[in-house]
Design a protein around this motif. Sequence first.
Motif, PDB file in Angstrom:
ATOM      1  N   LEU A 378       0.833  -1.202   0.000  1.00 28.88           N
ATOM      2  CA  LEU A 378       0.000   0.000   0.000  1.00 28.88           C
ATOM      3  C   LEU A 378       0.866   1.250   0.000  1.00 28.88           C
ATOM      4  N   GLY A 379       1.967   1.213   0.760  1.00 32.50           N
ATOM      5  CA  GLY A 379       2.886   2.344   0.752  1.00 32.50           C
ATOM      6  C   GLY A 379       3.493   2.570  -0.627  1.00 32.50           C
ATOM      7  N   LEU A 380       3.842   1.485  -1.315  1.00 32.39           N
ATOM      8  CA  LEU A 380       4.378   1.619  -2.676  1.00 32.39           C
ATOM      9  C   LEU A 380       3.333   2.201  -3.625  1.00 32.39           C
ATOM     10  N   SER A 381       2.072   1.791  -3.447  1.00 32.42           N
ATOM     11  CA  SER A 381       1.020   2.260  -4.363  1.00 32.42           C
ATOM     12  C   SER A 381       0.808   3.766  -4.265  1.00 32.42           C
ATOM     13  N   ARG A 382       1.221   4.377  -3.147  1.00 36.70           N
ATOM     14  CA  ARG A 382       1.048   5.828  -2.998  1.00 36.70           C
ATOM     15  C   ARG A 382       2.152   6.618  -3.699  1.00 36.70           C
ATOM     16  N   LEU A 392      -0.227  -0.509 -10.274  1.00 39.99           N
ATOM     17  CA  LEU A 392      -0.460  -0.695  -8.844  1.00 39.99           C
ATOM     18  C   LEU A 392      -1.437   0.374  -8.375  1.00 39.99           C
ATOM     19  N   ASP A 393      -2.687  -0.009  -8.148  1.00 40.28           N
ATOM     20  CA  ASP A 393      -3.770   0.917  -7.851  1.00 40.28           C
ATOM     21  C   ASP A 393      -3.961   1.054  -6.339  1.00 40.28           C
ATOM     22  N   GLU A 394      -3.871   2.289  -5.829  1.00 41.90           N
ATOM     23  CA  GLU A 394      -3.957   2.521  -4.392  1.00 41.90           C
ATOM     24  C   GLU A 394      -5.313   2.122  -3.832  1.00 41.90           C
ATOM     25  N   VAL A 395      -6.390   2.397  -4.557  1.00 39.63           N
ATOM     26  CA  VAL A 395      -7.734   2.078  -4.067  1.00 39.63           C
ATOM     27  C   VAL A 395      -7.907   0.572  -3.921  1.00 39.63           C
ATOM     28  N   LEU A 396      -7.448  -0.188  -4.930  1.00 38.68           N
ATOM     29  CA  LEU A 396      -7.587  -1.644  -4.880  1.00 38.68           C
ATOM     30  C   LEU A 396      -6.719  -2.245  -3.782  1.00 38.68           C
ATOM     31  N   VAL A 397      -5.503  -1.739  -3.630  1.00 36.99           N
ATOM     32  CA  VAL A 397      -4.617  -2.265  -2.584  1.00 36.99           C
ATOM     33  C   VAL A 397      -5.156  -1.907  -1.206  1.00 36.99           C
ATOM     34  N   SER A 399      -8.263  -1.738  -0.425  1.00 35.54           N
ATOM     35  CA  SER A 399      -9.330  -2.705  -0.161  1.00 35.54           C
ATOM     36  C   SER A 399      -8.743  -4.026   0.334  1.00 35.54           C
ATOM     37  N   VAL A 400      -7.626  -4.435  -0.230  1.00 34.09           N
ATOM     38  CA  VAL A 400      -6.952  -5.646   0.238  1.00 34.09           C
ATOM     39  C   VAL A 400      -6.479  -5.458   1.676  1.00 34.09           C
ATOM     40  N   MET A 401      -5.947  -4.274   1.963  1.00 33.82           N
ATOM     41  CA  MET A 401      -5.454  -3.985   3.307  1.00 33.82           C
ATOM     42  C   MET A 401      -6.584  -4.069   4.326  1.00 33.82           C
ATOM     43  N   GLU A 402      -7.739  -3.541   3.989  1.00 33.88           N
ATOM     44  CA  GLU A 402      -8.873  -3.590   4.911  1.00 33.88           C
ATOM     45  C   GLU A 402      -9.314  -5.030   5.162  1.00 33.88           C
ATOM     46  N   ASN A 403      -9.354  -5.825   4.100  1.00 29.11           N
ATOM     47  CA  ASN A 403      -9.735  -7.234   4.272  1.00 29.11           C
ATOM     48  C   ASN A 403      -8.697  -8.001   5.081  1.00 29.11           C
ATOM     49  N   ALA A 404      -7.423  -7.624   4.948  1.00 33.84           N
ATOM     50  CA  ALA A 404      -6.381  -8.267   5.749  1.00 33.84           C
ATOM     51  C   ALA A 404      -6.555  -7.928   7.223  1.00 33.84           C
ATOM     52  N   GLY A 405      -6.927  -6.678   7.531  1.00 34.42           N
ATOM     53  CA  GLY A 405      -7.201  -6.299   8.913  1.00 34.42           C
ATOM     54  C   GLY A 405      -8.393  -7.046   9.476  1.00 34.42           C
ATOM     55  N   MET A 406      -9.449  -7.184   8.660  1.00 33.24           N
ATOM     56  CA  MET A 406     -10.617  -7.948   9.093  1.00 33.24           C
ATOM     57  C   MET A 406     -10.257  -9.402   9.349  1.00 33.24           C
ATOM     58  N   LEU A 407      -9.368  -9.948   8.531  1.00 34.61           N
ATOM     59  CA  LEU A 407      -8.954 -11.333   8.731  1.00 34.61           C
ATOM     60  C   LEU A 407      -8.249 -11.508  10.068  1.00 34.61           C
ATOM     61  N   MET A 408      -7.417 -10.550  10.443  1.00 35.61           N
ATOM     62  CA  MET A 408      -6.728 -10.643  11.734  1.00 35.61           C
ATOM     63  C   MET A 408      -7.733 -10.641  12.881  1.00 35.61           C
ATOM     64  N   VAL A 409      -8.778  -9.817  12.767  1.00 40.21           N
ATOM     65  CA  VAL A 409      -9.823  -9.809  13.797  1.00 40.21           C
ATOM     66  C   VAL A 409     -10.537 -11.158  13.830  1.00 40.21           C
ATOM     67  N   GLN A 410     -10.826 -11.696  12.635  1.00 40.99           N
ATOM     68  CA  GLN A 410     -11.511 -12.989  12.568  1.00 40.99           C
ATOM     69  C   GLN A 410     -10.649 -14.100  13.173  1.00 40.99           C
TER      70      GLN A 410
END
Length: 730
Positions: A378-382, A392-397, A399-410
């Motif tokens: 995500l840092g590279l995408s910026r 490398l699209d910042e918006v798409l990455v 979204s991946v970052m948010e899902n990765a955070g949700m996975l850690m909570v799960q």
Amino acid sequence: MADQGPQAMHFTLHLDKPIACQVEIASWNPEKDLLAMVSTDHQLTVHRFNWQKLWTISPEKKITAICWRPDGKALAVGHENGEISLHDVENGEVLRTLEAHKASVQCVYWVEERSARSQGSTLHEDRTSRFFPPPPKPPAMPGTGPAFDMAGAFASGDDQENISQNAASKHSEQYLNILCSSDSNGLVCLNAFGLFAIGELNLHNFPNWKQLSAVKVMLSGDLCNMILLCHDQDKNSGLVSISVDTTLLNSRRNEIRQVALQASSIEELLEVLQKTLTVMRRHWVDAMSAFADKFSAFQTLLRENGSLSTPRDELLTLLACGSASVSLHQFLAVTLGEGGLKKLGKSIDAAGREIQVLIADHLQPAAEILAFRIGELLGLSRWRSQLQSIGLDEVLVNSVMENAGMLMVQVERFLHVVSDTVGQYRLFFVWLTKSLRLFNAETSPLHTEPINSTAIATFLRQQFDSDLIGPHVISEGVLPNIGFEEDLSKAEELLLLGGFQDVKFLQRTLFQQLNCLCDSWRAAISKPVAVISPRLCFKSHFFLCEFPKLLPLSCTYYEMKTETPSFVDYTCFEIHTDGLNHIGVLRGFNSQSMGSDGNEVEAVVLQLNEHLTCLDFSLYKEKQLLLLLNERLPQCGSNQAWIMVLELEELPFISLKSQTNEAREILRFCTSNDALAFVGLRSGKARSILQLDVIPPIAVSASRGLACVFAAQKRAMLYDLEEDEEEKDD
């Protein structure tokens, strides 16, 4: 009259060994003395220099192409179903399978950038090893051995720890390498490090030819140019060389390398997560199947005794009144017994403990490292000015970052669910065992330790008929509503504290959340292909010859000895003519270093002696051509096989600069312009192969100076092309 061969005994014969089956494809490892061979019985075998067999595998799908990774540590294998499998050099283990193609793979070619070494490009630092231990490996399925450790399987002693600790940093020191592949439907794919898709070309979009398929793909070491040798399947009438401008890969090689390294590591971590859930599912489903089978037998027993109650009702009655019906007593005392109860309880307890270990050793660390790597991406995408040009699209990455955070909570929630559930099952079986002992009058109620009846009642009402762990590890799992309101009440707090956009993620199971992460990841990594592919431009095409024999065919880039790294391409192909044997050689078609204006194309045609037939050939190092020849001996009516090395620089190349693409028929033009070179056995270094009928292919190692020749009598002969023997019988 036949050309008399040279008297000197060139090329040392190292060995002559029998082989079980004829060889269809052969390739030397660029860094090790290893030869990979595909035989007619569909086996893939790797031999050492001394012909000791290293390993053999028999893939389910037919092998159509092979090539080695530039560092020699992996072998790419193309199959007729379109898959490309990457195999470990030491034992043939499948490291990864690519599904880039839908049709039979025609060619695979792996190249490593060489321009960065001379220009001193800055390498990206992978910071993951600073903050995390080495990433976990995929766990082994129950009943199998431990998972294969790619980093340290072949080290011993103290080296094991060093290798595992430095695996990530060593990987980040690699220069960019790209795996090129083509299929029979005209699709050409490019994958950085053989894993991360960065571009593709559809040859059916090429004007004038609608059924082209590339039989050879070659990418230059500076990543600026690519040659495609194509056959027109529709017309079946010609061999076409297509030049492709891949300058973007050169100008953005550092950015592509950074993204590809992170993406490849993320792919591996996603594989660990998916495999871990699969192993968890296997453990838990096996245990719960045994539990369900036992208590379904209790349900059957109730029906046979005329009772309409359920097993849960019977157990609640036992808990409340301390008395058991005839059916329950029969089930506990006869059907199960104390030994059966203990065995069933131990199986569920063992499955729960295995899942807890898998969470601690695989799921949790993989999810944490994954989130960190996606954050790096995500840092590279910026860095939009550099990274948007490769998709490398910042918006798409993000979204991946948010899902990765949700996975850690799960994962954290799943850990608590497993711990609570296993504890409640353990308490349930302790209570049943004590109840059975009371039925059998083995213990007195006065000597029985008190049981937490409230916890057991909660278990019977909420979990006896509802599996809380299973939905998290199976694809069709649905979370029960037990205690769910409390989780939902925390969603707003998590949204505020964690910055999550999706407030309903707690309604998903762990398996569903991982699927959401994978879907968002696929969307993010598909963008580079969509952005880079249109910028891989067709520059020109060159009609080589009519009615080609697709084999033999050879193409390579030679590095020019200049201050600025540059590469010149050579293409060799057989020209089909009635009664004569011709080989065309084209150079400079795709290079920027030939001629005064930088794009001069030159060609020469080799006409073999009338008694010679070319069986196969391969471009060799230092601009040489290795020929596998068959000489017809009219005097005795037999044949004589030869291997010969020609110096390409000594051939009379002629410029084709003034010709048009459509009129460049190589043989006709070179014949009329004195660019026809007559080749006999004295035209280069040659050696005879007596008493054997040689057949293609010939496998040549430019780095080791070796050639392996195969005979119809099922033999393999290994020659050292850099060393001559003293004159003696072959």
